[in-house]
Scaffold this active site. Structure first.
Site, PDB file in Angstrom:
ATOM      1  N   GLU A 195       0.935  -1.076  -0.080  1.00 21.14           N
ATOM      2  CA  GLU A 195       0.033  -0.062   0.063  1.00 21.14           C
ATOM      3  C   GLU A 195       1.042   1.281   0.021  1.00 21.14           C
ATOM      4  O   GLU A 195       0.737   2.174  -0.867  1.00 21.14           O
ATOM      5  CB  GLU A 195      -1.066   0.162   1.125  1.00 21.14           C
ATOM      6  CG  GLU A 195      -1.521   1.125   1.391  1.00 21.14           C
ATOM      7  CD  GLU A 195      -2.034   1.494   2.910  1.00 21.14           C
ATOM      8  OE1 GLU A 195      -2.154   2.746   3.193  1.00 21.14           O
ATOM      9  OE2 GLU A 195      -1.693   0.702   3.845  1.00 21.14           O
TER      10      GLU A 195
ATOM     11  N   ASP B 177       0.454   3.669  -3.027  1.00 14.96           N
ATOM     12  CA  ASP B 177       0.244   5.090  -2.814  1.00 14.96           C
ATOM     13  C   ASP B 177       1.006   6.198  -4.130  1.00 14.96           C
ATOM     14  O   ASP B 177       0.365   7.223  -4.498  1.00 14.96           O
ATOM     15  CB  ASP B 177       0.516   5.527  -1.357  1.00 14.96           C
ATOM     16  CG  ASP B 177      -0.003   7.015  -1.196  1.00 14.96           C
ATOM     17  OD1 ASP B 177      -1.072   7.314  -1.667  1.00 14.96           O
ATOM     18  OD2 ASP B 177       0.806   7.515  -0.624  1.00 14.96           O
TER      19      ASP B 177
ATOM     20  N   ASP C 156      -6.915   1.211   0.866  1.00 15.20           N
ATOM     21  CA  ASP C 156      -5.720   0.682   1.053  1.00 15.20           C
ATOM     22  C   ASP C 156      -5.504  -0.608   0.207  1.00 15.20           C
ATOM     23  O   ASP C 156      -4.207  -0.634  -0.436  1.00 15.20           O
ATOM     24  CB  ASP C 156      -5.699   0.294   2.565  1.00 15.20           C
ATOM     25  CG  ASP C 156      -5.656   1.296   3.444  1.00 15.20           C
ATOM     26  OD1 ASP C 156      -5.387   2.341   2.975  1.00 15.20           O
ATOM     27  OD2 ASP C 156      -5.519   1.093   4.674  1.00 15.20           O
TER      28      ASP C 156
ATOM     29  N   GLU D  21      -4.567   0.456  -3.422  1.00 15.24           N
ATOM     30  CA  GLU D  21      -3.328   0.801  -3.434  1.00 15.24           C
ATOM     31  C   GLU D  21      -2.269  -0.171  -3.454  1.00 15.24           C
ATOM     32  O   GLU D  21      -1.214  -0.023  -4.105  1.00 15.24           O
ATOM     33  CB  GLU D  21      -3.128   2.063  -2.547  1.00 15.24           C
ATOM     34  CG  GLU D  21      -3.690   3.388  -2.609  1.00 15.24           C
ATOM     35  CD  GLU D  21      -3.548   4.310  -1.553  1.00 15.24           C
ATOM     36  OE1 GLU D  21      -3.775   5.467  -1.772  1.00 15.24           O
ATOM     37  OE2 GLU D  21      -3.007   3.772  -0.548  1.00 15.24           O
TER      38      GLU D  21
END
Length: 222
Positions: free
Chosen positions: A43, A47, A115, A118
């Site tokens: 994650e 991101d 989450d 990502e």
């Protein structure tokens, strides 16, 4: 090993079968399972990859200044947008959750869905590289980028400008309540402007609750 349905799901969103099944399984695994590795590291990576992919896309496709581009970028990579896209592709049913987390509604939590979305981008970057991951992002985010996401001013910015324009003190945000377990937390936030009034909102993160509270305040008093 994946269930057949999950393998087909990942093949569809990534554009080809997953190369490293263990890594993709990690991307789908929540900490409540007790597994040795969960999605958090992927994650973190995803991101940043998502931010770069969207920023490059906006730079090439739009003519706005830095402020306008940043406004759209922030909206397009937000947890709320990631969660909305995750729901649109049916991601929730493929997330590996512990029994309690699933019973508490974790498969439909904005926090978890955003989450894991990502994390899948992170897994794609590690196994397929940036170009294929960028293509995946462009497929999944096509409607959001071509639509109105981030086109209008952010509610918190709009409220600040309203206060300045009406010679009011700046808005004050207050956390009223935090409830629920960590994986399905709910935040109640109030925003007030002295001499005008107050509005409350509830969301899966404090930031999103503040945004919704500002939006509600403008609806009622703006």
């Amino acid at each position: 090993m994946f269930a057949k349905e999950t393998h087909a799901f990942l093949t569809e969103i990534a554009g080809r079968p997953p190369v490293d099944e263990a890594l993709w399984l990690e991307a789908l695994t929540h900490g409540s399972t007790g597994a040795a590795r969960d999605y958090q590291r992927l994650e973190f990576l995803g991101d940043r990859v998502l931010g770069l992919a969207i920023a490059e896309w906006l730079h090439a496709a739009e003519t706005g200044d830095e402020g306008r581009l940043s406004q759209r970028l922030n909206a397009l990579v937000s947890r709320a947008t990631c969660a909305r896209i995750a729901r649109s592709i049916g991601l929730g049913s493929h997330i590996r959750l512990g029994k309690q987390a699933r019973d508490d509604g974790g498969a439909d939590s904005d926090n978890i869905l955003g989450d894991v979305m990502e994390a899948l981008i992170g897994a794609s970057f590690v196994t397929h590289g940036f170009e294929e991951t960028r293509a995946m992002v462009r497929r999944l985010w096509a409607d959001a980028v071509s639509g109105q996401t981030g086109q209008r001013k952010h509610p918190k910015s709009a409220l600040q400008e309203w206060c300045a324009g009406n010679r009011r003190r700046m808005p004050e945000y207050r956390l009223v309540e935090r409830s629920g377990p960590d994986h399905a937390a709910r935040f109640t936030v109030a925003v007030s402007v002295p001499g005008v009034g107050e509005a409350e909102a509830i969301a899966g993160s404090k930031q999103e609750a503040e945004t919704k509270a500002a939006e509600e305040f403008m609806r009622r008093f703006g």
